[in-house]
Motif scaffolding. Structure first.
Motif, PDB file in Angstrom:
ATOM      1  N   ILE A   1      -8.489   5.652 -10.184  1.00 29.43           N
ATOM      2  CA  ILE A   1      -7.572   6.439  -9.353  1.00 29.43           C
ATOM      3  C   ILE A   1      -6.189   5.819  -9.449  1.00 29.43           C
ATOM      4  CG2 ILE A   1      -6.978   7.205  -7.021  1.00 29.43           C
ATOM      5  CD1 ILE A   1      -9.850   7.155  -6.242  1.00 29.43           C
ATOM      6  N   GLY A   2      -5.201   6.632  -9.756  1.00 26.88           N
ATOM      7  CA  GLY A   2      -3.820   6.186  -9.737  1.00 26.88           C
ATOM      8  C   GLY A   2      -3.089   6.872  -8.609  1.00 26.88           C
ATOM      9  N   GLY A   3      -1.918   6.347  -8.260  1.00 25.49           N
ATOM     10  CA  GLY A   3      -1.164   6.973  -7.189  1.00 25.49           C
ATOM     11  C   GLY A   3       0.321   6.830  -7.399  1.00 25.49           C
ATOM     12  N   ALA A   4       1.069   7.802  -6.903  1.00 23.51           N
ATOM     13  CA  ALA A   4       2.526   7.712  -6.884  1.00 23.51           C
ATOM     14  C   ALA A   4       2.972   8.132  -5.487  1.00 23.51           C
ATOM     15  CB  ALA A   4       3.145   8.625  -7.930  1.00 23.51           C
ATOM     16  N   LEU A   5       3.861   7.339  -4.903  1.00 22.26           N
ATOM     17  CA  LEU A   5       4.382   7.653  -3.579  1.00 22.26           C
ATOM     18  C   LEU A   5       5.757   8.281  -3.752  1.00 22.26           C
ATOM     19  CD1 LEU A   5       3.617   4.229  -1.820  1.00 22.26           C
ATOM     20  CD2 LEU A   5       2.057   6.121  -2.312  1.00 22.26           C
ATOM     21  N   ILE A   6       5.962   9.412  -3.112  1.00 21.38           N
ATOM     22  CA  ILE A   6       7.282  10.043  -3.134  1.00 21.38           C
ATOM     23  C   ILE A   6       7.930   9.783  -1.782  1.00 21.38           C
ATOM     24  CG2 ILE A   6       8.543  12.218  -3.308  1.00 21.38           C
ATOM     25  CD1 ILE A   6       6.158  13.250  -5.006  1.00 21.38           C
ATOM     26  N   VAL A   7       9.083   9.136  -1.806  1.00 17.25           N
ATOM     27  CA  VAL A   7       9.793   8.800  -0.579  1.00 17.25           C
ATOM     28  C   VAL A   7      11.226   9.297  -0.710  1.00 17.25           C
ATOM     29  CG1 VAL A   7      10.700   6.911   0.826  1.00 17.25           C
ATOM     30  CG2 VAL A   7       8.380   6.769  -0.081  1.00 17.25           C
ATOM     31  N   GLU A   8      11.612  10.141   0.238  1.00 17.46           N
ATOM     32  CA  GLU A   8      12.958  10.709   0.225  1.00 17.46           C
ATOM     33  C   GLU A   8      13.313  11.297  -1.132  1.00 17.46           C
ATOM     34  OE1 GLU A   8      15.632   7.990   2.158  1.00 17.46           O
ATOM     35  OE2 GLU A   8      14.514   8.178   4.035  1.00 17.46           O
ATOM     36  N   GLY A   9      12.366  12.038  -1.691  1.00 22.68           N
ATOM     37  CA  GLY A   9      12.633  12.787  -2.916  1.00 22.68           C
ATOM     38  C   GLY A   9      12.636  11.987  -4.203  1.00 22.68           C
ATOM     39  N   ARG A  10      12.182  10.722  -4.146  1.00 19.26           N
ATOM     40  CA  ARG A  10      12.092   9.914  -5.354  1.00 19.26           C
ATOM     41  C   ARG A  10      10.744   9.209  -5.431  1.00 19.26           C
ATOM     42  NH1 ARG A  10      17.309   6.269  -6.039  1.00 19.26           N
ATOM     43  NH2 ARG A  10      16.555   5.334  -4.099  1.00 19.26           N
ATOM     44  N   VAL A  11      10.348   8.826  -6.640  1.00 21.08           N
ATOM     45  CA  VAL A  11       9.118   8.057  -6.769  1.00 21.08           C
ATOM     46  C   VAL A  11       9.420   6.627  -6.323  1.00 21.08           C
ATOM     47  CG1 VAL A  11       7.366   7.161  -8.343  1.00 21.08           C
ATOM     48  CG2 VAL A  11       8.217   9.500  -8.619  1.00 21.08           C
TER      49      VAL A  11
ATOM     50  N   GLY B   1       8.327   0.294  -5.150  1.00 19.19           N
ATOM     51  CA  GLY B   1       8.211  -1.009  -4.492  1.00 19.19           C
ATOM     52  C   GLY B   1       9.140  -2.051  -5.078  1.00 19.19           C
ATOM     53  N   VAL B   2       9.019  -3.253  -4.554  1.00 17.91           N
ATOM     54  CA  VAL B   2       9.963  -4.314  -4.888  1.00 17.91           C
ATOM     55  C   VAL B   2       9.837  -4.786  -6.334  1.00 17.91           C
ATOM     56  CG1 VAL B   2      10.420  -6.752  -4.432  1.00 17.91           C
ATOM     57  CG2 VAL B   2      10.369  -5.122  -2.564  1.00 17.91           C
ATOM     58  N   ARG B   3       8.596  -4.883  -6.831  1.00 15.83           N
ATOM     59  CA  ARG B   3       8.395  -5.350  -8.207  1.00 15.83           C
ATOM     60  C   ARG B   3       8.039  -4.211  -9.157  1.00 15.83           C
ATOM     61  NH1 ARG B   3       6.648  -8.388  -4.495  1.00 15.83           N
ATOM     62  NH2 ARG B   3       7.404 -10.517  -4.304  1.00 15.83           N
ATOM     63  N   GLY B   4       8.110  -2.988  -8.647  1.00 17.00           N
ATOM     64  CA  GLY B   4       7.823  -1.840  -9.503  1.00 17.00           C
ATOM     65  C   GLY B   4       6.358  -1.470  -9.568  1.00 17.00           C
ATOM     66  N   ILE B   5       5.521  -2.086  -8.727  1.00 15.99           N
ATOM     67  CA  ILE B   5       4.082  -1.888  -8.882  1.00 15.99           C
ATOM     68  C   ILE B   5       3.414  -1.264  -7.657  1.00 15.99           C
ATOM     69  CG2 ILE B   5       3.790  -3.629 -10.670  1.00 15.99           C
ATOM     70  CD1 ILE B   5       3.084  -5.664  -8.607  1.00 15.99           C
ATOM     71  N   ALA B   6       4.172  -0.516  -6.868  1.00 20.46           N
ATOM     72  CA  ALA B   6       3.576   0.182  -5.727  1.00 20.46           C
ATOM     73  C   ALA B   6       2.691   1.331  -6.211  1.00 20.46           C
ATOM     74  CB  ALA B   6       4.674   0.718  -4.806  1.00 20.46           C
ATOM     75  N   GLY B   7       1.917   1.886  -5.293  1.00 24.25           N
ATOM     76  CA  GLY B   7       1.131   3.074  -5.594  1.00 24.25           C
ATOM     77  C   GLY B   7      -0.265   2.825  -6.120  1.00 24.25           C
ATOM     78  N   GLU B   8      -0.734   1.571  -6.077  1.00 20.81           N
ATOM     79  CA  GLU B   8      -2.086   1.280  -6.574  1.00 20.81           C
ATOM     80  C   GLU B   8      -3.130   1.650  -5.513  1.00 20.81           C
ATOM     81  OE1 GLU B   8      -3.438   0.321  -9.423  1.00 20.81           O
ATOM     82  OE2 GLU B   8      -1.536   0.368 -10.498  1.00 20.81           O
ATOM     83  N   VAL B   9      -3.132   2.925  -5.160  1.00 23.81           N
ATOM     84  CA  VAL B   9      -3.977   3.388  -4.066  1.00 23.81           C
ATOM     85  C   VAL B   9      -5.465   3.300  -4.396  1.00 23.81           C
ATOM     86  CG1 VAL B   9      -2.159   4.915  -3.212  1.00 23.81           C
ATOM     87  CG2 VAL B   9      -3.866   5.809  -4.806  1.00 23.81           C
ATOM     88  N   GLY B  10      -5.816   3.326  -5.668  1.00 23.63           N
ATOM     89  CA  GLY B  10      -7.224   3.266  -6.069  1.00 23.63           C
ATOM     90  C   GLY B  10      -7.878   1.943  -5.737  1.00 23.63           C
ATOM     91  N   HIS B  11      -7.039   0.907  -5.567  1.00 27.04           N
ATOM     92  CA  HIS B  11      -7.601  -0.414  -5.276  1.00 27.04           C
ATOM     93  C   HIS B  11      -7.481  -0.795  -3.807  1.00 27.04           C
ATOM     94  CE1 HIS B  11      -8.771  -1.060  -9.356  1.00 27.04           C
ATOM     95  NE2 HIS B  11      -7.610  -0.557  -9.718  1.00 27.04           N
ATOM     96  N   MET B  12      -7.344   0.236  -2.974  1.00 23.93           N
ATOM     97  CA  MET B  12      -7.489   0.077  -1.530  1.00 23.93           C
ATOM     98  C   MET B  12      -8.990  -0.105  -1.270  1.00 23.93           C
ATOM     99  SD  MET B  12      -6.352   3.128   1.066  1.00 23.93           S
ATOM    100  CE  MET B  12      -7.082   4.486   0.112  1.00 23.93           C
ATOM    101  N   VAL B  13      -9.346  -1.200  -0.620  1.00 23.91           N
ATOM    102  CA  VAL B  13     -10.766  -1.460  -0.333  1.00 23.91           C
ATOM    103  C   VAL B  13     -11.217  -0.590   0.832  1.00 23.91           C
ATOM    104  CG1 VAL B  13     -12.421  -3.182   0.488  1.00 23.91           C
ATOM    105  CG2 VAL B  13     -10.689  -3.814  -1.208  1.00 23.91           C
ATOM    106  N   ILE B  14     -12.281   0.178   0.623  1.00 23.79           N
ATOM    107  CA  ILE B  14     -12.806   0.989   1.731  1.00 23.79           C
ATOM    108  C   ILE B  14     -14.209   0.534   2.133  1.00 23.79           C
ATOM    109  CG2 ILE B  14     -11.364   3.007   1.268  1.00 23.79           C
ATOM    110  CD1 ILE B  14     -13.863   4.304  -0.006  1.00 23.79           C
ATOM    111  N   ASP B  15     -14.709  -0.503   1.491  1.00 24.35           N
ATOM    112  CA  ASP B  15     -15.956  -1.141   1.920  1.00 24.35           C
ATOM    113  C   ASP B  15     -16.085  -2.490   1.227  1.00 24.35           C
ATOM    114  OD1 ASP B  15     -18.424  -2.025   2.629  1.00 24.35           O
ATOM    115  OD2 ASP B  15     -19.514  -0.241   2.002  1.00 24.35           O
TER     116      ASP B  15
END
Lengths: 358, 358
Positions: free
Chosen positions: A176-186, A189-203
């Motif tokens: 799973i990949g992810g991109a966050l759109i904030v105020e009309g732009r992708v 994050g600070v180091r360019g590596i935001a949006g790794e939503v697939g590696h959110m631990v859910i268990d």
């Protein structure tokens, strides 16, 4: 749609875990040419080189990112031929190249970490491609980005997220990949590596993930998650139609068999898709709680399954999000650009449409 | 630090699940006066009114938000007296009032949903307070905000997140609140309700949460989570010093007993704090994967436990974040403003420091 003679505005290549897809786009984002190849396998990549971390000292020696860079460079030359010869487009002006790749790609274009392309971690893939192109192709620069951020950018500029101020684009594929759109732009994050939503631990006690952790969302709500659900259901003696499509052996049932059976209306397969959708909705509910988006766009291989996945996902999201009854439903829609989204987005990023993702 | 005669720039009130704290601040954000009372209990609030949803038709009748509004209005008048009389500050100019409250507060200032203040859900708390103040206090407006977003704003403007472009502020108290800092501002999402990080599900089969779901992060990494860990450890026959502090009965051990024992160096209590820190780190790892922040600030009642919690949390974050070995550690620091943070932030928000949070 595109006049012969229109110049190439940018090239984009999406290096996936299994396939690599490249495009040349015109000034309006229209695809002028497209190429696809198998991504050089991990084994081939490792055999081709050493295990250097890609620093300049060993730039002359072969190392793990080289097989990928070879494939991308070859594809770019083919795309140039396609648009110049058969396509009749002008290729005299130099154009930028964007490369989308799964994993943590920092703002400097270095692939920090990639569960699916582990051997290429630490590699400045853009530089490797640039060296290979040399004078053979007129380019103004080769930049690497996270693949899902590219898909997000394409959906934002040309697709289902157009006009969205704050939104989320998720790609459900092998992972799973992810991109966050904030105020009309992708937002990267600070180091360019935001949006790794697939590696959110859910268990934290869940199944092991390729990233080294346990119970990441992508173990449940991706193609890999579907494969697991399918296998479990088949071995439990259900999923008859999917087992038939697999040649009769429950051990051989894959996610593709289930989506095919579900598309034909098979009730048992639709139940498994519903379960998959519940896991999709659970992760989306977490993201909505955190980000309060206006809209969610779902792409990637599984996203193309459409309503039979999105409908149960919406249902689960509506039940699982915090304060569910007190907030408006967040629209969950299918991505518009299909399999080309990542490559088109990489080309748009290279053109400078993604200020943060440089 | 504050000259007699300096005017009040704004009032801020933080309505917590148990305590309500109000401040008057000067132009530089310095606290000129502070008041604390118990938040009117759910029972009292329910007894005081009906169950109306706060629409204008029943504005004349008593309803569940009124007890809270009464308490806030009374506190504001006391703050005015404090700064005017004993404090010698000028109170002739009208000042805005900000109210921070746990739960989903939308951009219109309506409390959409609050697990801890359920009876007040649906209430435009600012309007209720405004009616009660009448002419008794010169105010330019009364606005309500999410409490954690207020804490985040205060830390951003005056505290441990000063100068942060992209960051996260989490408050670990009875529950968990969150504020996202994006490009130097508190990001509140499309409807004003972003940042509900405590209701990110980290185990769908986990213990039930006040929000109606199961396994929310705040079930593990908050004061409530510590209470559960403490009870389990005490009943399992460990945690001797904490049990002694509780008067000898393992059933009576609370989070406060454990933090007190841990602060005195008790090894068993420190082990429980370490376990709590692991859960804190797990949730932070999810947030870092999604948002790639520059810095994380931890506040709230538990945040004040400091290093004995933050140290294990940093450890867990460093191990659990995706691509851990390939990325720099994200600094995790203690909030600077202590228990006043929420109220000071509410006052700053009312002054217009939070463009998105109006």
């Amino acid at each position: 749609m595109t006049d012969p003679g229109v110049g190439v505005a940018a090239y984009g290549v999406d290096v996936g875990g299994t396939k690599t897809l490249g495009v040349a786009i015109g000034p309006d984002g229209a695809v002028l040419a497209e190429r696809r190849v198998q991504t050089p396998s991990q084994a081939a990549a490792t055999a081709a080189g050493g295990n250097g971390a890609g620093d300049s000292a060993d730039a002359g020696r072969a190392h793990p990112g080289e097989a990928v860079a070879d494939a991308v460079a070859a594809m770019l030359l083919e795309l140039q031929r396609d648009v110049g010869a058969g396509g009749g487009h002008a290729v005299t002006t130099a154009a930028p190249v964007g490369i989308g790749i799964a994993g943590l790609v920092d703002s400097g274009g270095v692939l920090r970490f990639s569960p699916n392309l582990a051997a290429a971690s630490g590699v400045a893939i853009g530089d490797l491609v640039s060296e290979r192109i040399g004078e053979a192709l007129a380019v103004t620069g080769v930049h690497a980005y996270n693949d899902a951020n590219c898909t997000g950018l394409a959906e934002l500029v040309l697709g289902a997220a157009r006009g969205t101020r704050d939104g989320i684009v998720v790609t459900l594929g092998t992972g799973i990949g992810g991109a966050l759109i904030v105020e009309g732009r992708v937002y990267v994050g600070v180091r360019g590596i935001a949006g790794e939503v697939g590696h959110m631990v859910i268990d934290p006690n869940g199944p092991p993930c390729t990233c080294g952790k346990r119970g990441c969302w992508e173990r449940y709500a991706s193609g890999g998650g579907l494969a697991r659900l399918a296998r479990e259901a088949a071995l439990a003696g259900t999923l008859h139609e999917s087992v038939r499509l697999a040649g009769g052996d429950p051990e051989l049932v894959t996610g593709e068999h289930v989506t095919a059976a579900a598309a034909d209306g098979d009730v048992e397969a639709l139940r498994v898709m519903g379960e998959l959708g519940w896991w999709v909705g659970l992760g989306l509910a977490n993201l909505v709680a955190i980000l309060d988006p206006e809209r969610i766009v779902v792409g990637g291989g599984l996203g193309h399954a459409g309503e039979m996945l999105l409908e149960p996902a919406r249902h689960a999201l509506a039940r699982l999000v915090v304060g569910a009854r007190a907030r408006e439903a967040v629209p969950v829609v299918k991505a518009a650009l299909g399999v080309q989204g990542g490559a088109v987005g990489a080309a748009l990023a290279a053109r400078g449409e993604a200020p943060g993702a440089g």
